[in-house]
Scaffold this motif. Structure first.
Motif, PDB file in Angstrom:
ATOM      1  N   PHE A  47     -69.597  59.789  43.667  1.00 43.59           N
ATOM      2  CA  PHE A  47     -70.328  58.952  44.602  1.00 43.59           C
ATOM      3  C   PHE A  47     -69.454  57.821  45.123  1.00 43.59           C
ATOM      4  N   VAL A  48     -69.593  57.520  46.412  1.00 38.66           N
ATOM      5  CA  VAL A  48     -68.880  56.416  47.028  1.00 38.66           C
ATOM      6  C   VAL A  48     -69.860  55.364  47.549  1.00 38.66           C
ATOM      7  N   ALA A  49     -70.779  55.782  48.398  1.00 37.07           N
ATOM      8  CA  ALA A  49     -71.718  54.832  49.000  1.00 37.07           C
ATOM      9  C   ALA A  49     -72.952  55.585  49.485  1.00 37.07           C
ATOM     10  N   ALA A  50     -74.064  54.857  49.596  1.00 36.22           N
ATOM     11  CA  ALA A  50     -75.297  55.461  50.090  1.00 36.22           C
ATOM     12  C   ALA A  50     -76.063  54.457  50.920  1.00 36.22           C
ATOM     13  N   ILE A  54     -84.326  54.386  56.393  1.00 38.26           N
ATOM     14  CA  ILE A  54     -85.441  53.591  56.900  1.00 38.26           C
ATOM     15  C   ILE A  54     -85.214  52.095  56.687  1.00 38.26           C
ATOM     16  N   SER A  55     -84.849  51.718  55.473  1.00 37.38           N
ATOM     17  CA  SER A  55     -84.708  50.289  55.161  1.00 37.38           C
ATOM     18  C   SER A  55     -83.335  49.731  55.476  1.00 37.38           C
ATOM     19  N   GLY A  56     -82.337  50.624  55.529  1.00 37.14           N
ATOM     20  CA  GLY A  56     -80.968  50.173  55.736  1.00 37.14           C
ATOM     21  C   GLY A  56     -80.292  49.641  54.490  1.00 37.14           C
ATOM     22  N   ARG A  57     -80.987  49.711  53.359  1.00 36.88           N
ATOM     23  CA  ARG A  57     -80.399  49.215  52.118  1.00 36.88           C
ATOM     24  C   ARG A  57     -79.187  50.060  51.755  1.00 36.88           C
ATOM     25  N   THR A  58     -78.154  49.401  51.223  1.00 37.68           N
ATOM     26  CA  THR A  58     -76.908  50.088  50.902  1.00 37.68           C
ATOM     27  C   THR A  58     -76.561  49.984  49.429  1.00 37.68           C
ATOM     28  N   TYR A  59     -75.788  50.953  48.964  1.00 37.67           N
ATOM     29  CA  TYR A  59     -75.373  51.035  47.564  1.00 37.67           C
ATOM     30  C   TYR A  59     -73.915  51.469  47.530  1.00 37.67           C
ATOM     31  N   TYR A  60     -73.166  50.981  46.537  1.00 39.81           N
ATOM     32  CA  TYR A  60     -71.746  51.285  46.451  1.00 39.81           C
ATOM     33  C   TYR A  60     -71.320  51.568  45.023  1.00 39.81           C
ATOM     34  N   ALA A  61     -70.326  52.442  44.917  1.00 39.38           N
ATOM     35  CA  ALA A  61     -69.670  52.619  43.624  1.00 39.38           C
ATOM     36  C   ALA A  61     -68.856  51.365  43.325  1.00 39.38           C
ATOM     37  N   LYS A  62     -68.694  51.065  42.064  1.00 39.26           N
ATOM     38  CA  LYS A  62     -67.955  49.858  41.678  1.00 39.26           C
ATOM     39  C   LYS A  62     -66.531  49.892  42.202  1.00 39.26           C
ATOM     40  N   SER A  63     -65.944  51.074  42.250  1.00 37.97           N
ATOM     41  CA  SER A  63     -64.536  51.200  42.642  1.00 37.97           C
ATOM     42  C   SER A  63     -64.287  50.848  44.103  1.00 37.97           C
ATOM     43  N   VAL A  64     -65.328  50.849  44.926  1.00 46.95           N
ATOM     44  CA  VAL A  64     -65.127  50.586  46.364  1.00 46.95           C
ATOM     45  C   VAL A  64     -65.878  49.353  46.846  1.00 46.95           C
ATOM     46  N   ARG A  65     -66.687  48.756  45.968  1.00 47.72           N
ATOM     47  CA  ARG A  65     -67.493  47.608  46.385  1.00 47.72           C
ATOM     48  C   ARG A  65     -66.594  46.463  46.838  1.00 47.72           C
ATOM     49  N   GLY A  66     -66.912  45.909  48.000  1.00 52.17           N
ATOM     50  CA  GLY A  66     -66.106  44.830  48.550  1.00 52.17           C
ATOM     51  C   GLY A  66     -65.005  45.312  49.476  1.00 52.17           C
ATOM     52  N   ARG A  67     -64.701  46.614  49.430  1.00 50.76           N
ATOM     53  CA  ARG A  67     -63.668  47.174  50.308  1.00 50.76           C
ATOM     54  C   ARG A  67     -64.254  48.134  51.338  1.00 50.76           C
ATOM     55  N   ASN A  77     -77.726  58.873  65.522  1.00 53.02           N
ATOM     56  CA  ASN A  77     -77.868  59.665  64.278  1.00 53.02           C
ATOM     57  C   ASN A  77     -76.531  59.803  63.577  1.00 53.02           C
ATOM     58  N   THR A  78     -75.848  58.698  63.466  1.00 50.04           N
ATOM     59  CA  THR A  78     -74.506  58.701  62.900  1.00 50.04           C
ATOM     60  C   THR A  78     -74.400  57.652  61.796  1.00 50.04           C
ATOM     61  N   VAL A  79     -73.713  58.026  60.735  1.00 52.52           N
ATOM     62  CA  VAL A  79     -73.431  57.118  59.628  1.00 52.52           C
ATOM     63  C   VAL A  79     -71.925  56.906  59.569  1.00 52.52           C
ATOM     64  N   TYR A  80     -71.537  55.695  59.259  1.00 51.02           N
ATOM     65  CA  TYR A  80     -70.124  55.347  59.199  1.00 51.02           C
ATOM     66  C   TYR A  80     -69.747  54.879  57.799  1.00 51.02           C
ATOM     67  N   LEU A  81     -68.471  55.060  57.483  1.00 51.04           N
ATOM     68  CA  LEU A  81     -67.917  54.485  56.264  1.00 51.04           C
ATOM     69  C   LEU A  81     -66.637  53.764  56.661  1.00 51.04           C
ATOM     70  N   GLN A  82     -66.721  52.454  56.710  1.00 47.39           N
ATOM     71  CA  GLN A  82     -65.558  51.631  57.002  1.00 47.39           C
ATOM     72  C   GLN A  82     -64.821  51.386  55.698  1.00 47.39           C
ATOM     73  N   MET A  83     -63.563  51.776  55.656  1.00 45.81           N
ATOM     74  CA  MET A  83     -62.761  51.660  54.446  1.00 45.81           C
ATOM     75  C   MET A  83     -61.594  50.719  54.689  1.00 45.81           C
ATOM     76  N   ASN A  84     -61.597  49.613  53.991  1.00 46.76           N
ATOM     77  CA  ASN A  84     -60.538  48.608  54.115  1.00 46.76           C
ATOM     78  C   ASN A  84     -59.763  48.489  52.812  1.00 46.76           C
ATOM     79  N   SER A  85     -58.597  47.887  52.890  1.00 48.10           N
ATOM     80  CA  SER A  85     -57.755  47.669  51.699  1.00 48.10           C
ATOM     81  C   SER A  85     -57.612  48.958  50.895  1.00 48.10           C
ATOM     82  N   LEU A  86     -57.285  50.015  51.589  1.00 49.08           N
ATOM     83  CA  LEU A  86     -57.206  51.320  50.941  1.00 49.08           C
ATOM     84  C   LEU A  86     -56.088  51.372  49.918  1.00 49.08           C
ATOM     85  N   LYS A  87     -56.352  52.143  48.856  1.00 45.18           N
ATOM     86  CA  LYS A  87     -55.411  52.312  47.762  1.00 45.18           C
ATOM     87  C   LYS A  87     -55.060  53.787  47.627  1.00 45.18           C
ATOM     88  N   PRO A  88     -53.914  54.100  47.046  1.00 42.67           N
ATOM     89  CA  PRO A  88     -53.562  55.517  46.841  1.00 42.67           C
ATOM     90  C   PRO A  88     -54.639  56.282  46.073  1.00 42.67           C
TER      91      PRO A  88
END
Length: 125
Positions: A47-50, A54-67, A77-88
């Protein structure tokens, strides 16, 4: 049925950014939640994010939270995943998923009925 198509993957240097997109078509009105998962070579899909559609509430895995940040454009009808400060260690195939029912287990693969084909993200050191 719901069809999901991901795009936006690619090769990026560590510290860089990418934005993944997931376009949904078909019975999109039945979507309750959307999620992003990833699978690295030799590892299980995780899991990465969800996002609750309807509510727009978001959830994140600890490894990606904040990034990473998940968001939606309801009109497209589109969902995005913005990924910053990427790591190997973020290198993986990223999958978009959709579920048509409420569940508190938003981080579990089995809760999602529909999956995209995946898009490769490679982060070089």
């Amino acid at each position: 049925q719901v069809q999901l198509v991901e795009s936006g993957g690619g090769l990026v240097q560590a510290g860089g950014s990418l934005r993944l997109s997931c376009a949904a078509s078909g019975r999109t009105f039945s979507n309750y939640g959307m999620g992003w998962f990833r699978q690295a070579p030799g590892k299980e899909r995780e899991f990465v994010a969800a996002l609750s559609w309807i509510s727009g509430r978001t959830y994140y895995a600890k490894s990606v939270r904040g990034r990473f940040s998940i968001s939606r454009d309801s009109a497209k009808n589109t969902v995005y995943l913005q990924m910053n400060s990427l790591k190997p260690e973020d290198t993986a195939v990223y999958y978009c998923a959709a579920r048509s029912h409420y569940s508190s287990d938003y981080d579990r693969l089995y809760e999602y009925e529909y999956w995209g084909q995946g898009t490769q993200v490679t982060v070089s050191s």
